[in-house]
Design a protein around this motif. Sequence first.
Motif, PDB file in Angstrom:
ATOM      1  N   ASP A 197       0.968  -1.263   0.022  1.00 22.91           N
ATOM      2  CA  ASP A 197       0.134  -0.026   0.161  1.00 22.91           C
ATOM      3  C   ASP A 197       0.823   0.886   0.020  1.00 22.91           C
ATOM      4  O   ASP A 197       0.552   2.309  -0.476  1.00 22.91           O
ATOM      5  CB  ASP A 197      -0.719   0.077   1.293  1.00 22.91           C
ATOM      6  N   LYS A 218      -7.072   4.555   2.651  1.00 22.56           N
ATOM      7  CA  LYS A 218      -5.927   3.650   3.320  1.00 22.56           C
ATOM      8  C   LYS A 218      -5.689   3.710   4.789  1.00 22.56           C
ATOM      9  O   LYS A 218      -5.435   2.723   5.241  1.00 22.56           O
ATOM     10  CB  LYS A 218      -4.518   4.240   2.573  1.00 22.56           C
ATOM     11  N   TYR A 264      -9.528  -0.863   1.500  1.00 21.15           N
ATOM     12  CA  TYR A 264      -8.895  -0.939   0.378  1.00 21.15           C
ATOM     13  C   TYR A 264      -9.334  -1.452  -0.802  1.00 21.15           C
ATOM     14  O   TYR A 264      -9.032  -1.148  -1.897  1.00 21.15           O
ATOM     15  CB  TYR A 264      -7.978  -2.056   0.364  1.00 21.15           C
ATOM     16  N   LYS A 298      -6.988   0.859  -3.375  1.00 22.29           N
ATOM     17  CA  LYS A 298      -6.236   0.376  -4.494  1.00 22.29           C
ATOM     18  C   LYS A 298      -6.645   0.662  -5.593  1.00 22.29           C
ATOM     19  O   LYS A 298      -5.850   0.899  -6.788  1.00 22.29           O
ATOM     20  CB  LYS A 298      -6.146  -1.280  -4.074  1.00 22.29           C
TER      21      LYS A 298
END
Length: 192
Positions: free
Chosen positions: A99, A154, A159, A163
């Motif tokens: 991440d 985040k 996610y 992402k």
Amino acid sequence: MIDWILEILKESGAVGNNNETIVKYGLQKAGSFLLDLIITFICAAFFGIPIEGLVFWIVLFVQRMYIGGYHAKTQLRCLFISWIVTIISFWIIKMDMSDRVLLYMMGVVTIIIWLAAPVEAENKKPLSERERVLYRKIGKWMMGICFMVAVIAKSIHLYVIFKPLALATIGTGLGVIIALVLKYQKAGNCRK
């Protein structure tokens, strides 16, 4: 298919000779849009990430509309490049890349986009000065909001948003970088 739909519209009186070209162009764009959406969802389903696929597609679509970047010279090449970017992005989501790395990469391309947008491709109709100012303003706001949403997503471990948002922005950034490199390369070649 488009000609068939156009004929139906002409027979119904919805399209005349004076607006046939515009309607045909609109149908081609709508077809391309739908094909891209369908391919994205097929890829997302294959990777088992339908929500991430939807987030990715929406972010990439809206960013590219206002920020610009590289545009292929043919529709087929454009679709092929889009599919490759989509498949690689979905693979990265599934492979669980760091991440922190995604956030740093997103930060770098956000700065590049912030400084350069909107980036026009040589095979697209040039923007007017008014459009350029408007797209620059919208692009800057959009990138600021996207980066803040990514940081928040985040930090709260969301996610499913972080992402695809990061990867769509990175994809847009790569398109901007490629367009800039081609633009300056062409300018350099013109001086020789």
